[in-house]
Design an enzyme around this catalytic site. Structure first.
Site, PDB file in Angstrom:
ATOM      1  N   HIS A 113      15.458  35.761  23.987  1.00 24.38           N
ATOM      2  CA  HIS A 113      15.935  34.412  24.347  1.00 24.38           C
ATOM      3  C   HIS A 113      16.717  33.759  23.202  1.00 24.38           C
ATOM      4  CE1 HIS A 113      13.526  34.078  28.128  1.00 24.38           C
ATOM      5  NE2 HIS A 113      12.711  34.889  27.479  1.00 24.38           N
ATOM      6  N   ASN A 185      10.829  31.157  33.517  1.00 26.03           N
ATOM      7  CA  ASN A 185      12.078  31.894  33.715  1.00 26.03           C
ATOM      8  C   ASN A 185      12.706  31.503  35.047  1.00 26.03           C
ATOM      9  OD1 ASN A 185      12.047  33.378  31.348  1.00 26.03           O
ATOM     10  ND2 ASN A 185      11.165  35.215  32.267  1.00 26.03           N
ATOM     11  N   HIS A 377       5.619  26.891  23.345  1.00 25.18           N
ATOM     12  CA  HIS A 377       4.399  27.695  23.279  1.00 25.18           C
ATOM     13  C   HIS A 377       3.591  27.522  24.564  1.00 25.18           C
ATOM     14  CE1 HIS A 377       0.898  29.733  22.117  1.00 25.18           C
ATOM     15  NE2 HIS A 377       0.874  29.439  20.835  1.00 25.18           N
ATOM     16  N   TYR A 400       3.538  33.101  20.537  1.00 25.77           N
ATOM     17  CA  TYR A 400       4.557  32.076  20.299  1.00 25.77           C
ATOM     18  C   TYR A 400       4.409  31.358  18.959  1.00 25.77           C
ATOM     19  CZ  TYR A 400       6.476  33.039  24.891  1.00 25.77           C
ATOM     20  OH  TYR A 400       7.072  33.674  25.955  1.00 25.77           O
TER      21      TYR A 400
HETATM   22 FE1  HDE Z   1       8.449  34.954  26.064  1.00 28.42          FE
HETATM   23  N1  HDE Z   1       8.756  34.919  24.054  1.00 28.42           N
HETATM   24  N2  HDE Z   1       7.129  36.467  25.811  1.00 28.42           N
HETATM   25  N3  HDE Z   1       8.222  35.154  28.072  1.00 28.42           N
HETATM   26  N4  HDE Z   1       9.745  33.527  26.341  1.00 28.42           N
HETATM   27  C1  HDE Z   1       9.601  34.113  23.431  1.00 28.42           C
HETATM   28  O1  HDE Z   1       9.108  32.936  21.472  1.00 28.42           O
HETATM   29  C2  HDE Z   1       6.591  36.856  24.626  1.00 28.42           C
HETATM   30  C3  HDE Z   1       7.403  36.009  28.721  1.00 28.42           C
HETATM   31  C4  HDE Z   1      10.083  32.917  27.523  1.00 28.42           C
HETATM   32  O2  HDE Z   1      13.848  28.572  24.802  1.00 28.42           O
HETATM   33  C5  HDE Z   1       9.471  34.199  21.932  1.00 28.42           C
HETATM   34  O3  HDE Z   1       9.993  31.187  20.372  1.00 28.42           O
HETATM   35  C6  HDE Z   1       5.584  37.850  24.842  1.00 28.42           C
HETATM   36  C7  HDE Z   1       7.290  35.669  30.105  1.00 28.42           C
HETATM   37  C8  HDE Z   1      11.097  31.920  27.307  1.00 28.42           C
HETATM   38  O4  HDE Z   1      12.765  28.822  22.916  1.00 28.42           O
HETATM   39  C9  HDE Z   1       8.318  35.187  21.731  1.00 28.42           C
HETATM   40  C10 HDE Z   1       5.548  38.044  26.190  1.00 28.42           C
HETATM   41  C11 HDE Z   1       8.091  34.575  30.279  1.00 28.42           C
HETATM   42  C12 HDE Z   1      11.347  31.950  25.944  1.00 28.42           C
HETATM   43  C13 HDE Z   1       7.985  35.557  23.137  1.00 28.42           C
HETATM   44  C14 HDE Z   1       6.510  37.173  26.792  1.00 28.42           C
HETATM   45  C15 HDE Z   1       8.665  34.278  29.000  1.00 28.42           C
HETATM   46  C16 HDE Z   1      10.490  32.953  25.372  1.00 28.42           C
HETATM   47  C17 HDE Z   1      10.733  34.512  21.210  1.00 28.42           C
HETATM   48  C18 HDE Z   1       4.691  39.027  26.945  1.00 28.42           C
HETATM   49  C19 HDE Z   1       8.387  33.803  31.564  1.00 28.42           C
HETATM   50  C20 HDE Z   1      12.366  31.134  25.182  1.00 28.42           C
HETATM   51  C21 HDE Z   1      11.092  33.270  20.443  1.00 28.42           C
HETATM   52  C22 HDE Z   1       3.355  38.671  27.001  1.00 28.42           C
HETATM   53  C23 HDE Z   1       7.230  33.185  32.144  1.00 28.42           C
HETATM   54  C24 HDE Z   1      11.842  29.792  24.825  1.00 28.42           C
HETATM   55  C25 HDE Z   1      10.059  32.333  20.744  1.00 28.42           C
HETATM   56  C26 HDE Z   1      12.904  28.989  24.117  1.00 28.42           C
HETATM   57  C27 HDE Z   1      10.446  33.260  24.010  1.00 28.42           C
HETATM   58  C28 HDE Z   1       6.984  36.399  23.417  1.00 28.42           C
HETATM   59  C29 HDE Z   1       6.750  37.170  28.171  1.00 28.42           C
HETATM   60  C30 HDE Z   1       9.567  33.190  28.836  1.00 28.42           C
HETATM   61  C31 HDE Z   1       8.608  36.382  20.843  1.00 28.42           C
HETATM   62  C32 HDE Z   1       4.767  38.543  23.787  1.00 28.42           C
HETATM   63  C33 HDE Z   1       6.404  36.349  31.153  1.00 28.42           C
HETATM   64  C34 HDE Z   1      11.741  31.023  28.361  1.00 28.42           C
HETATM   65  O5  HDE Z   1       7.215  34.586  21.156  1.00 28.42           O
END
Ligand code: HDE
Length: 715
Positions: A113, A185, A377, A400
């Site tokens: 993202h 999402n 978060h 997060y």
């Molecule tokens: Fe994320 N995800 N994600 N994700 N995610 C990040 O956090 C992560 C997942 C989503 O505009 C990171 O600050 C793991 C699902 C959005 O700043 C990180 C898993 C969904 C955004 C991270 C998921 C999301 C992130 C990268 C599996 C939809 C952007 C930078 C368990 C429901 C937020 C950050 C923004 C961002 C980890 C799965 C949505 C690395 C480990 C499912 C919208 O922490």
């Protein structure tokens, strides 16, 4: 919601609050105010107290250039030297400060993202959720400031907006009870069922590690290698290959919380819910050719569209809604496992009930400070909203904070202005890099007597967050998942069966492109095996495109009831903020009436002429069809000279992409020259611009002239 003319200039996008003079200004003055469409984070202290400082004054202030410590400078064009041709002196503090700071301007981009665009807004609660949650911001009529960041998943910060990908839809609610982040999402399911697979899917989807290509694309071997072996990704992949993977605008995307959440009422009663954001403008997508053109001619297509719409006063809106389910012991609803994030609950089985309205009404003032530094978060929860045992969600609860520590340089990122809560903070967290709170007292520990016992823990009656005491299933330690998680295909089939004909064609074309871009035949063949388990027709169409035999399914195909809510075709939507190009091949022609008529319908008129000039917003050199939702052709080029190829491209593309076209004052000839058939669906010709516009507007309500696609396969 209305479109209005922006503050200065004829169209949104003026870079500064007032037009610049041609010569460099010389009279000292305070910094210019921000543009009227912009807002900055609220000026609260790191502990959530309103400071009353005007947001503009906490950035630059004073008329003179200074060092970071406020000493006025008289020259920033020359280093301090031993003579005009001599060596630079080490003592030049200004030089060193300026260059050193510049050297450290970048921070690590988000691991996923990374590419995002954001806006400020307000969420107004209808109060309809108050019976199932005690969350104060969901009580009737409560208005909560919000900051929303949209993103693509795969690309780097500078990648194009219109790539085929999932979009993030993350909302920070600054509630009186603390920050609530809904980090969702635009696609309601996920590739994986357990967080432990996240590094796998992301490593597979990101550019390949040897050559670091392709950028922001899933069309490569490693992605398809993974998702065809790890078939729980099938449903999410199908969403990505559908029109949902290339939104027309961030304003026209649905959003989903994906996981099932648990809402808790005042008595402790619980309800399971799935969150949905429903755009007032409807769900609308680009066609693939448009997405490709935009990635080249305007890589900031979505970012610009969002900012321009907000600046023009066409404030995008979404209704937040919930699907509710009884909190039963098995956490299933009509045979669907609510803890499996690869499954949806069709809206026809559990309607989305609206609980509030989100309006995005201001652009950020500074991209880095706000859009880049905002830290969401899943664990930022408020009383009344709790998590479930979804193993994907549980892993996110860890991830997060962890990622911000690297990205934002330490544990104090909640103190960055955009992340500051508006609720009082008394947290006993101390010190660390970039600490900006000046804590008092001597006893950041509990229990204590030296600080008068402060801070005290709160009971439920004092608004404490108390985890819902739901029973934990009696079991043994295992690395395993429930048997219901093994069904990877039935909902993908449900989605396919719910699509209209043009949507199916787009899906088949997307798979043909993506698998066609894979190098390895084995991966293509494996991809076809997965498609055979979704639908025979889909599999055969893609197999033909790849020049490979279509395999038989390896599972029994399900026979689900289609869900019309999944299709983008068949409904009508408001016109607010839609963009109508008024093409004026004869530069002197007056189109003021047509322009005003577009504005009166709350749409945005952009006049396209051969060259620039007063009243012209786009020229043949700067216009491309992707920007317009419809075209009005105000005449045809006169004379015997060949028609400008760029004009033919503009009209021909709009026609091919299923856009409404209106021609008047001889515009028919231009349509014909561009290969558009006047007898074709959605092509209107008439005598006056306003008359034609009425019919064009009617067509715009359904977003595209869907019937035209069958005549133009492969778009
Ligand atoms: Fe994320 N995800 N994600 N994700 N995610 C990040 O956090 C992560 C997942 C989503 O505009 C990171 O600050 C793991 C699902 C959005 O700043 C990180 C898993 C969904 C955004 C991270 C998921 C999301 C992130 C990268 C599996 C939809 C952007 C930078 C368990 C429901 C937020 C950050 C923004 C961002 C980890 C799965 C949505 C690395 C480990 C499912 C919208 O922490």
């Amino acid at each position: 919601m209305t479109s209005k003319e922006p503050q200065h200039g004829e169209i949104p996008g003026a870079p500064a609050a007032v037009p610049p003079p041609v010569d460099e200004p010389t009279e000292p003055r305070e910094p210019l105010p921000p543009k009227p469409d912009q807002r900055a984070p609220e000026t609260v202290s790191p502990t959530g107290q309103a400071t009353g400082a005007p947001p503009a004054a906490v950035a630059q202030s004073g008329a003179y250039l200074t060092t970071a410590h406020g000493t006025r400078l008289h020259d920033t064009d020359h280093s301090l030297k031993a003579g005009p041709r001599g060596p630079v002196l080490l003592q030049d503090h200004h030089l060193r400060e300026k260059i050193t700071h510049f050297d450290h301007e970048r921070i690590p981009e988000r691991v996923v993202h990374a590419r995002g665009s954001a806006a400020h807004g307000v969420f107004e609660s209808y109060g309809t959720a108050a019976r199932i949650t005690r969350a104060a911001f969901l009580a009737e009529g409560v208005r909560t400031p919000v900051f929303v960041r949209f993103s693509t998943v795969l690309g780097s910060r500078g990648s194009a907006d219109t790539v085929r990908d999932t979009r993030g839809f993350a909302t920070k609610f600054y509630t009186d009870e603390g920050v609530f982040d809904l980090v969702g999402n635009n696609i309601p399911v996920f590739f994986i069922q357990d967080a432990i697979k996240f590094p796998d899917v992301v490593h597979a989807a990101k550019p390949q590690p040897d050559r670091e290509i392709p950028q922001a694309q899933s069309a490569h071997d490693t992605f398809w290698d993974f998702v065809t072996l790890h078939t729980e990704a099938t449903f999410h992949t199908l969403w990505n290959m559908s029109d949902r993977g290339i939104p027309r605008s961030l304003r026209m995307m649905e959003g989903f919380g994906v996981h099932t959440f648990r809402l808790v009422d005042a008595e402790g009663g619980t309800t399971l819910v799935k969150f949905h954001w429903k755009p007032k403008l409807g769900v609308h997508s680009l066609v693939w050719e448009e997405a490709q053109i935009a990635a080249g001619v305007d890589p900031d297509f979505h970012r610009r569209d969002l900012a321009d719409a907000i600046e023009a006063g066409a404030h995008p809106q979404w209704e937040l809604g919930v699907q509710t389910f009884p909190d039963t012991e098995d956490q299933m609803f009509q045979g669907i496992d609510l803890l499996d994030p690869t499954k949806i609950v069709p809206e026809e089985l559990a309607p989305v009930q609206p609980i509030g309205l989100l309006t995005l009404d201001a652009n950020p003032s500074n991209f880095f400070a706000e859009t880049e530094q905002v830290a969401f978060h899943v664990g930022h929860l408020v009383p009344g909203i709790d998590v479930t045992n979804d193993a994907l969600m549980q892993g996110r609860l860890f991830s997060y904070v962890d990622t911000q520590i690297t990205r934002l340089g330490g544990p104090n990122f909640p103190q960055l202005p955009i992340n500051r809560t508006h609720a009082p903070v008394n947290d006993m967290l101390r010190d660390g890099m970039h600490q900006t709170a000046v804590h008092r007292g001597v006893a950041p520990y509990r229990p204590n007597s030296l600080d008068g016992g402060c801070p005290f823990v709160a009971g439920a009656g004092d608004g404490a967050y108390i985890e819902s005491p739901v029973p934990v299933p009696e079991s043994r330690k295992v690395r395993d998942a429930a048997a219901s998680f093994d069904d990877h295909f039935s909902q993908a089939r449900l989605f396919w069966l719910s699509m209209s004909e043009p949507e199916r064609e787009h899906i088949a074309a997307a798979y043909s492109f993506e698998l066609g871009k894979c190098y390895e035949k084995a991966i293509k063949e494996r991809g076809l095996r997965v498609l055979a388990n979704i639908d025979g027709e889909l599999c055969r169409t893609v197999a033909e495109a790849l020049g490979l035999p279509a395999p038989e399914p390896t599972v029994e195909l399900a026979d689900p009831q289609p869900s019309p809510a999944l299709s983008q075709v068949g409904r009508t939507w408001p016109l607010d903020g839609r963009i109508v190009g008024i093409v004026v091949p004869d530069a002197g022609k007056d189109v003021a009436d047509a322009r005003q008529a577009v504005l009166d319908m709350d749409m945005v008129p952009l006049v396209v002429a051969p060259t620039g000039g007063d009243g012209v917003q786009r020229t043949y050199a700067t216009a491309r069809s992707i920007e317009f939702d419809a075209l009005l052709l105000a005449g045809s080029p006169s004379g015997d000279a060949p028609v400008d190829a760029r004009l033919l491209t503009l009209v021909g593309e709009a026609y091919r992409h299923g856009k409404a076209l209106g021609a008047y004052d001889g515009g028919d000839a231009l349509l014909a020259a561009a290969g558009a058939q006047t007898s074709s669906a959605g092509v209107i010709s008439g005598d006056s611009g306003t008359g034609v516009l009425g019919q064009v507007a009617e067509l715009l309500g359904s977003h595209r002239v869907w019937d035209r696609f069958s005549a133009h396969p492969g778009v």
